[in-house]
Write a protein that holds these residues in place. Sequence first.
Motif, PDB file in Angstrom:
ATOM      1  N   LEU A 114      28.008 -68.410   0.925  1.00  0.00           N
ATOM      2  CA  LEU A 114      27.104 -68.381   1.970  1.00  0.00           C
ATOM      3  C   LEU A 114      26.016 -68.779   1.159  1.00  0.00           C
ATOM      4  O   LEU A 114      24.991 -69.249   1.904  1.00  0.00           O
ATOM      5  N   TYR A 115      25.161 -67.707   0.506  1.00  0.00           N
ATOM      6  CA  TYR A 115      24.074 -67.376  -0.037  1.00  0.00           C
ATOM      7  C   TYR A 115      23.377 -68.765  -0.851  1.00  0.00           C
ATOM      8  O   TYR A 115      22.399 -68.633  -1.815  1.00  0.00           O
ATOM      9  N   VAL A 116      24.911 -68.954  -1.958  1.00  0.00           N
ATOM     10  CA  VAL A 116      23.958 -69.565  -2.642  1.00  0.00           C
ATOM     11  C   VAL A 116      24.677 -71.405  -2.393  1.00  0.00           C
ATOM     12  O   VAL A 116      23.574 -72.071  -3.333  1.00  0.00           O
ATOM     13  N   ALA A 117      25.541 -71.866  -2.131  1.00  0.00           N
ATOM     14  CA  ALA A 117      26.191 -73.349  -2.179  1.00  0.00           C
ATOM     15  C   ALA A 117      25.786 -73.818  -0.985  1.00  0.00           C
ATOM     16  O   ALA A 117      25.540 -75.056  -0.697  1.00  0.00           O
ATOM     17  N   THR A 118      25.684 -73.046  -0.147  1.00  0.00           N
ATOM     18  CA  THR A 118      25.068 -73.395   1.520  1.00  0.00           C
ATOM     19  C   THR A 118      23.310 -73.599   0.949  1.00  0.00           C
ATOM     20  O   THR A 118      23.422 -75.197   2.177  1.00  0.00           O
ATOM     21  N   LEU A 171      32.359 -59.499   3.527  1.00  0.00           N
ATOM     22  CA  LEU A 171      32.970 -60.895   2.855  1.00  0.00           C
ATOM     23  C   LEU A 171      33.099 -61.281   0.817  1.00  0.00           C
ATOM     24  O   LEU A 171      33.105 -59.984   0.169  1.00  0.00           O
ATOM     25  N   SER A 172      34.054 -61.577   1.018  1.00  0.00           N
ATOM     26  CA  SER A 172      34.655 -62.202  -0.131  1.00  0.00           C
ATOM     27  C   SER A 172      33.657 -62.040  -1.471  1.00  0.00           C
ATOM     28  O   SER A 172      32.200 -62.921  -0.583  1.00  0.00           O
ATOM     29  N   VAL A 173      33.349 -62.543  -3.220  1.00  0.00           N
ATOM     30  CA  VAL A 173      32.849 -62.738  -3.422  1.00  0.00           C
ATOM     31  C   VAL A 173      32.362 -64.442  -3.329  1.00  0.00           C
ATOM     32  O   VAL A 173      31.072 -64.596  -3.582  1.00  0.00           O
TER      33      VAL A 173
END
Length: 79
Positions: free
Chosen positions: A50-54, A42-44
């Motif tokens: 995926l792991y912060v915004a969602t 995955l890109s940054v």
Amino acid sequence: MDKKNALRAGAVTAGTTLMMLLMTSPALALTRDDGDDPGPGLSVAQTLGLYVATPIVLFLIIAGLVIVGDKSRKTQNES
């Protein structure tokens, strides 16, 4: 809670965390298993999404639904 109990709780928490970190072995992740076929990385931006915004968006949606449901219940009780 007095300072002695807080210090003891902090020491237990720190000790437990340290033991968990020492017990896990990230070096085992370097050896590939049979049939292991990882996909592309995955890109940054994808990782942050995926792991912060969602999770933040899901939390805000759920919190909003709870607030809306709570406000509608209060207006019904007041009438």
